[in-house]
Design a protein around this motif. Sequence first.
Motif, PDB file in Angstrom:
ATOM      1  N   PHE A 416       0.812  -1.218   0.000  1.00  0.00           N
ATOM      2  CA  PHE A 416       0.000   0.000   0.000  1.00  0.00           C
ATOM      3  C   PHE A 416       0.848   1.272   0.000  1.00  0.00           C
ATOM      4  CE2 PHE A 416      -2.647  -3.341   1.715  1.00  0.00           C
ATOM      5  CZ  PHE A 416      -3.858  -3.139   1.069  1.00  0.00           C
ATOM      6  N   PHE A 417       2.183   1.147   0.111  1.00  0.00           N
ATOM      7  CA  PHE A 417       3.048   2.325   0.161  1.00  0.00           C
ATOM      8  C   PHE A 417       3.947   2.388  -1.072  1.00  0.00           C
ATOM      9  CE2 PHE A 417       1.893   1.381   4.531  1.00  0.00           C
ATOM     10  CZ  PHE A 417       1.525   2.637   5.017  1.00  0.00           C
ATOM     11  N   THR A 418       3.383   2.055  -2.230  1.00  0.00           N
ATOM     12  CA  THR A 418       4.139   2.077  -3.473  1.00  0.00           C
ATOM     13  C   THR A 418       4.717   3.450  -3.809  1.00  0.00           C
ATOM     14  OG1 THR A 418       2.757   0.290  -4.341  1.00  0.00           O
ATOM     15  CG2 THR A 418       4.030   1.556  -5.934  1.00  0.00           C
ATOM     16  N   PRO A 419       3.993   4.578  -3.632  1.00  0.00           N
ATOM     17  CA  PRO A 419       4.583   5.890  -3.944  1.00  0.00           C
ATOM     18  C   PRO A 419       5.866   6.178  -3.165  1.00  0.00           C
ATOM     19  CG  PRO A 419       2.218   6.084  -3.699  1.00  0.00           C
ATOM     20  CD  PRO A 419       2.576   4.707  -3.250  1.00  0.00           C
ATOM     21  N   VAL A 420       5.926   5.700  -1.935  1.00  0.00           N
ATOM     22  CA  VAL A 420       7.121   5.925  -1.121  1.00  0.00           C
ATOM     23  C   VAL A 420       8.243   5.001  -1.566  1.00  0.00           C
ATOM     24  CG1 VAL A 420       8.074   5.813   1.222  1.00  0.00           C
ATOM     25  CG2 VAL A 420       5.779   6.732   0.850  1.00  0.00           C
ATOM     26  N   LEU A 421       7.922   3.741  -1.788  1.00  0.00           N
ATOM     27  CA  LEU A 421       8.951   2.751  -2.111  1.00  0.00           C
ATOM     28  C   LEU A 421       9.539   2.938  -3.506  1.00  0.00           C
ATOM     29  CD1 LEU A 421       7.228  -0.401  -0.563  1.00  0.00           C
ATOM     30  CD2 LEU A 421       9.156   0.884   0.364  1.00  0.00           C
ATOM     31  N   THR A 422       8.805   3.611  -4.406  1.00  0.00           N
ATOM     32  CA  THR A 422       9.358   3.877  -5.742  1.00  0.00           C
ATOM     33  C   THR A 422      10.216   5.136  -5.754  1.00  0.00           C
ATOM     34  OG1 THR A 422       7.303   5.043  -6.319  1.00  0.00           O
ATOM     35  CG2 THR A 422       7.503   2.736  -6.997  1.00  0.00           C
TER      36      THR A 422
END
Length: 528
Positions: A416-422
């Motif tokens: 759910f935290f794809t924007p941060v992890l990318t």
Amino acid sequence: MGKGACSRLAEAWQWGESRLNRTISQSRVGCYFKLDDRKTTFTKELRAGLATFLTMAYIISVNSSILTDSGGPCTIHDCIADPHIHPGLNPDCRLQRNPGYDRCLAETKSDLVVATAAAAAIGSLAMGVFANLPLALAPGMGANAFFTFNMVGFHGTGPLTYGVALAAVMLEGAIFLTISALGLRGRLSRLIPRSIRLASAAGIGLFLAFTGLQAGQGIGLIGPSASTLVTLSDGALERPAFWLGAAGFVLAAFCLARGLKGGMIYSIVFVTVVSWFRRTQVTIFPLTPAGEAAYAYFRRVVDLHKIKRTAGMVDFKGLKSRAALVPLLTLLYVDILDTTGSMYSMAEYAGFADEKGGFEGEYRAFLVDAGSTIVGAAMGTTTMTTYIESTAGIKEGGRTGLTAVATAVCFVAAIFFTPVLTSVPTWAVGPALVMVGMMMMKLVKEIEWGEAKEAVPAFLTMILMPLTFSIANGIIAGIGVHIVMNLYEYGEVAARWVCRARMAVGEGRNQVSAAARDVQAAAVVLPV
């Protein structure tokens, strides 16, 4: 009063935890996972699962960054043509800054973040539920680098397309599953000379460290040279991003030296957070249209990203080419050695191994590992393997599959935290690759360097992997030289086998002749 209140709160917490542990242990869940039999508790398993996740969570950003370097499903058709530079589509647009191709790479990286976390969650969950072992799975380091730089090539410049390479990974997983189901996995791993097995792991470590030091994939310390092949990258020591990455490396090394868990995570988080500040010389969000778009996506923080480009990209038609054969065999070889060795070593460390070297749940664990590779390939990622970082959870007391289940839940949350992890820069990932390479090098001490027949093939295996930028070349060279240096011994074994076979045939003939004479003598004695 304050101390008394804290003491009562602590006692109440301990009482509640003890009651919860007793309830879970006596329930069906506790009986299934054998909490009492393995002398552990529910809360201890949860803490162990969290510890395992913290020590291996780096794989989410590292794996997605490495695989994105392959270009994924992005092709020249994703490029935006610039009539002022090149009429029509420029064949070299993949190797230059191009808005269309960069947009495709950004979407691919988001897909791979989700694919990595989802594959790790599925594999770890299956390992916990079906094998009841505290072992977590994720896409393997080494196999992802081989996939990117040797199979697909940087931005698709290699011999295979992304879809064909994924088909090779899936086929390797299917072969691996068949081998595991037939119980041949351990026997195959023992066919490879021990020195080559050890050198392969160390060579992959050198390969990863070399990748982490380069520009584009790491901190940018090393660059090409026309005279010496490699040298310090131009202006590397003057770039603030390099020094920020170096600080992250020092932080990870300090944590490792002090025995602090999660050192690589702390390093990646520190460098990444500093790089998020805009209007600095190390920002990952420059004041450009691409930087503005990346920053707008990053500000969403939470987003359930749907895999659009990498899932279902498997292309089995391309496997008919010879170029796919060697990579397929290399993946199978690395998977057999890496996963099998990791499982046996961790089972020994946790006290599960028996006198013969086996352990409870071994057969199911091998099936889960191979099956996870097939699932991972379907989502767009590479070979799945059991992570040695699972020892962090074992150190915390994890002894059952609940540890792996807890780790799987953490990976699900990470989706759910794809924007941060990318939004993790390469100079944050590079130090982690160097640290992983360093830890893989520790196996070198187990090679018998005083024995030339063991040392020479091992050295060639290690040195050729980074220098030829090919894991397959190192393995092939090592095995080939080992065979040549042991031809005399192999000839002796073959000669002894032939002699024994001839003796057995001669004895058989003598027995047949003796039996025939007995029959004839009996016929003469019988009355007419």
